[in-house]
Design a protein around this motif. Structure first.
Motif, PDB file in Angstrom:
ATOM      1  N   LEU A  40       0.831  -1.201   0.000  1.00 13.90           N
ATOM      2  CA  LEU A  40       0.000   0.000   0.000  1.00 13.90           C
ATOM      3  C   LEU A  40       0.869   1.255   0.000  1.00 13.90           C
ATOM      4  CD1 LEU A  40      -2.704  -0.947   2.644  1.00 13.90           C
ATOM      5  CD2 LEU A  40      -2.898  -1.034   0.169  1.00 13.90           C
ATOM      6  N   THR A  41       0.601   2.124  -0.942  1.00 12.11           N
ATOM      7  CA  THR A  41       1.307   3.396  -0.997  1.00 12.11           C
ATOM      8  C   THR A  41       0.281   4.505  -1.091  1.00 12.11           C
ATOM      9  OG1 THR A  41       3.164   2.383  -2.141  1.00 12.11           O
ATOM     10  CG2 THR A  41       2.996   4.773  -2.266  1.00 12.11           C
ATOM     11  N   MET A  42       0.261   5.357  -0.095  1.00 12.18           N
ATOM     12  CA  MET A  42      -0.652   6.490  -0.063  1.00 12.18           C
ATOM     13  C   MET A  42       0.136   7.741   0.257  1.00 12.18           C
ATOM     14  SD  MET A  42      -3.337   4.479   2.209  1.00 12.18           S
ATOM     15  CE  MET A  42      -2.066   3.296   2.591  1.00 12.18           C
ATOM     16  N   THR A  43      -0.263   8.836  -0.351  1.00 14.29           N
ATOM     17  CA  THR A  43       0.401  10.099  -0.062  1.00 14.29           C
ATOM     18  C   THR A  43      -0.575  11.159   0.419  1.00 14.29           C
ATOM     19  OG1 THR A  43       0.212  10.741  -2.374  1.00 14.29           O
ATOM     20  CG2 THR A  43       2.277   9.683  -1.702  1.00 14.29           C
ATOM     21  N   THR A  44      -1.868  10.824   0.448  1.00 12.88           N
ATOM     22  CA  THR A  44      -2.861  11.793   0.919  1.00 12.88           C
ATOM     23  C   THR A  44      -3.860  11.113   1.852  1.00 12.88           C
ATOM     24  OG1 THR A  44      -4.476  11.398  -0.837  1.00 12.88           O
ATOM     25  CG2 THR A  44      -2.737  13.023  -1.295  1.00 12.88           C
ATOM     26  N   ALA A  45      -4.508  11.921   2.663  1.00 13.46           N
ATOM     27  CA  ALA A  45      -5.551  11.398   3.548  1.00 13.46           C
ATOM     28  C   ALA A  45      -6.722  10.858   2.733  1.00 13.46           C
ATOM     29  CB  ALA A  45      -6.018  12.484   4.509  1.00 13.46           C
ATOM     30  N   GLN A  46      -7.005  11.481   1.585  1.00 13.29           N
ATOM     31  CA  GLN A  46      -8.104  11.013   0.734  1.00 13.29           C
ATOM     32  C   GLN A  46      -7.840   9.592   0.241  1.00 13.29           C
ATOM     33  OE1 GLN A  46     -11.105  12.466   0.160  1.00 13.29           O
ATOM     34  NE2 GLN A  46     -11.660  10.607  -0.923  1.00 13.29           N
ATOM     35  N   GLN A  47      -6.611   9.290  -0.157  1.00 12.68           N
ATOM     36  CA  GLN A  47      -6.265   7.942  -0.597  1.00 12.68           C
ATOM     37  C   GLN A  47      -6.448   6.939   0.544  1.00 12.68           C
ATOM     38  OE1 GLN A  47      -2.290   8.764  -1.947  1.00 12.68           O
ATOM     39  NE2 GLN A  47      -2.915   8.797  -4.107  1.00 12.68           N
ATOM     40  N   LEU A  48      -6.032   7.311   1.731  1.00 12.86           N
ATOM     41  CA  LEU A  48      -6.209   6.447   2.896  1.00 12.86           C
ATOM     42  C   LEU A  48      -7.687   6.213   3.156  1.00 12.86           C
ATOM     43  CD1 LEU A  48      -5.158   4.937   5.389  1.00 12.86           C
ATOM     44  CD2 LEU A  48      -5.093   7.137   6.577  1.00 12.86           C
ATOM     45  N   ALA A  49      -8.474   7.259   3.096  1.00 11.00           N
ATOM     46  CA  ALA A  49      -9.919   7.142   3.318  1.00 11.00           C
ATOM     47  C   ALA A  49     -10.555   6.221   2.281  1.00 11.00           C
ATOM     48  CB  ALA A  49     -10.571   8.521   3.276  1.00 11.00           C
ATOM     49  N   GLU A  50     -10.146   6.345   1.031  1.00  5.10           N
ATOM     50  CA  GLU A  50     -10.703   5.498  -0.025  1.00  5.10           C
ATOM     51  C   GLU A  50     -10.383   4.027   0.228  1.00  5.10           C
ATOM     52  OE1 GLU A  50      -9.162   7.195  -3.623  1.00  5.10           O
ATOM     53  OE2 GLU A  50     -10.424   8.973  -3.442  1.00  5.10           O
ATOM     54  N   ILE A  51      -9.174   3.727   0.647  1.00  2.76           N
ATOM     55  CA  ILE A  51      -8.804   2.339   0.939  1.00  2.76           C
ATOM     56  C   ILE A  51      -9.637   1.808   2.104  1.00  2.76           C
ATOM     57  CG2 ILE A  51      -6.933   0.911   1.909  1.00  2.76           C
ATOM     58  CD1 ILE A  51      -5.037   2.501   0.097  1.00  2.76           C
ATOM     59  N   ALA A  52      -9.943   2.679   3.060  1.00  2.07           N
ATOM     60  CA  ALA A  52     -10.744   2.287   4.216  1.00  2.07           C
ATOM     61  C   ALA A  52     -12.250   2.317   3.920  1.00  2.07           C
ATOM     62  CB  ALA A  52     -10.442   3.194   5.402  1.00  2.07           C
ATOM     63  N   GLY A  53     -12.610   2.750   2.709  1.00  4.97           N
ATOM     64  CA  GLY A  53     -14.018   2.774   2.340  1.00  4.97           C
ATOM     65  C   GLY A  53     -14.759   4.002   2.799  1.00  4.97           C
ATOM     66  N   HIS A  54     -14.045   5.106   2.991  1.00  2.71           N
ATOM     67  CA  HIS A  54     -14.661   6.350   3.450  1.00  2.71           C
ATOM     68  C   HIS A  54     -14.465   7.454   2.421  1.00  2.71           C
ATOM     69  CE1 HIS A  54     -15.403   4.751   7.459  1.00  2.71           C
ATOM     70  NE2 HIS A  54     -14.200   4.238   7.404  1.00  2.71           N
ATOM     71  N   ASP A  55     -15.271   8.476   2.512  1.00  4.46           N
ATOM     72  CA  ASP A  55     -15.171   9.630   1.637  1.00  4.46           C
ATOM     73  C   ASP A  55     -14.970  10.868   2.511  1.00  4.46           C
ATOM     74  OD1 ASP A  55     -15.318  11.552  -0.319  1.00  4.46           O
ATOM     75  OD2 ASP A  55     -17.403  11.135  -0.864  1.00  4.46           O
ATOM     76  N   LEU A  56     -13.889  11.586   2.306  1.00  2.79           N
ATOM     77  CA  LEU A  56     -13.602  12.778   3.111  1.00  2.79           C
ATOM     78  C   LEU A  56     -14.285  14.029   2.572  1.00  2.79           C
ATOM     79  CD1 LEU A  56      -9.791  12.350   3.910  1.00  2.79           C
ATOM     80  CD2 LEU A  56     -11.760  11.731   5.315  1.00  2.79           C
ATOM     81  N   THR A  57     -15.005  13.908   1.467  1.00  4.79           N
ATOM     82  CA  THR A  57     -15.687  15.059   0.895  1.00  4.79           C
ATOM     83  C   THR A  57     -16.781  15.531   1.840  1.00  4.79           C
ATOM     84  OG1 THR A  57     -15.307  14.097  -1.288  1.00  4.79           O
ATOM     85  CG2 THR A  57     -16.890  15.910  -1.147  1.00  4.79           C
ATOM     86  N   PRO A  58     -16.785  16.815   2.194  1.00  7.86           N
ATOM     87  CA  PRO A  58     -17.838  17.323   3.087  1.00  7.86           C
ATOM     88  C   PRO A  58     -19.225  17.159   2.438  1.00  7.86           C
ATOM     89  CG  PRO A  58     -16.088  18.947   2.809  1.00  7.86           C
ATOM     90  CD  PRO A  58     -15.826  17.843   1.836  1.00  7.86           C
ATOM     91  N   PRO A  59     -20.218  16.888   3.254  1.00  6.30           N
ATOM     92  CA  PRO A  59     -21.578  16.687   2.692  1.00  6.30           C
ATOM     93  C   PRO A  59     -22.143  17.973   2.109  1.00  6.30           C
ATOM     94  CG  PRO A  59     -21.589  16.484   5.095  1.00  6.30           C
ATOM     95  CD  PRO A  59     -20.173  16.729   4.658  1.00  6.30           C
TER      96      PRO A  59
END
Length: 59
Positions: A40-59
């Motif tokens: 696993l290689t991630m450089t952003t929190a968004q990439q980490l969130a996507e791997i964990a199945g989450h979306d960091l985009t505000p509602p």
């Protein structure tokens, strides 16, 4: 994994992330769990969130 995305995603300082990894790795090993390194290689929190199945985009 670089500590910067974890720090950004959790709001913790990078130094705390590193200390936590150092503290928990031997405990996990004693319990028979290993933390794999590599694939696993991630450089952003968004990439980490996507791997964990989450979306960091505000509602």
């Amino acid at each position: 994994m670089d500590q910067a995305p974890l720090a950004e995603a959790t709001g913790l300082p990078k130094s705390r992330i590193g200390a936590t990894l150092r503290e928990t790795t031997p405990v996990l090993a004693a319990l028979g769990h290993t933390v794999s390194t590599g694939a696993l290689t991630m450089t952003t929190a968004q990439q980490l969130a996507e791997i964990a199945g989450h979306d960091l985009t505000p509602p």
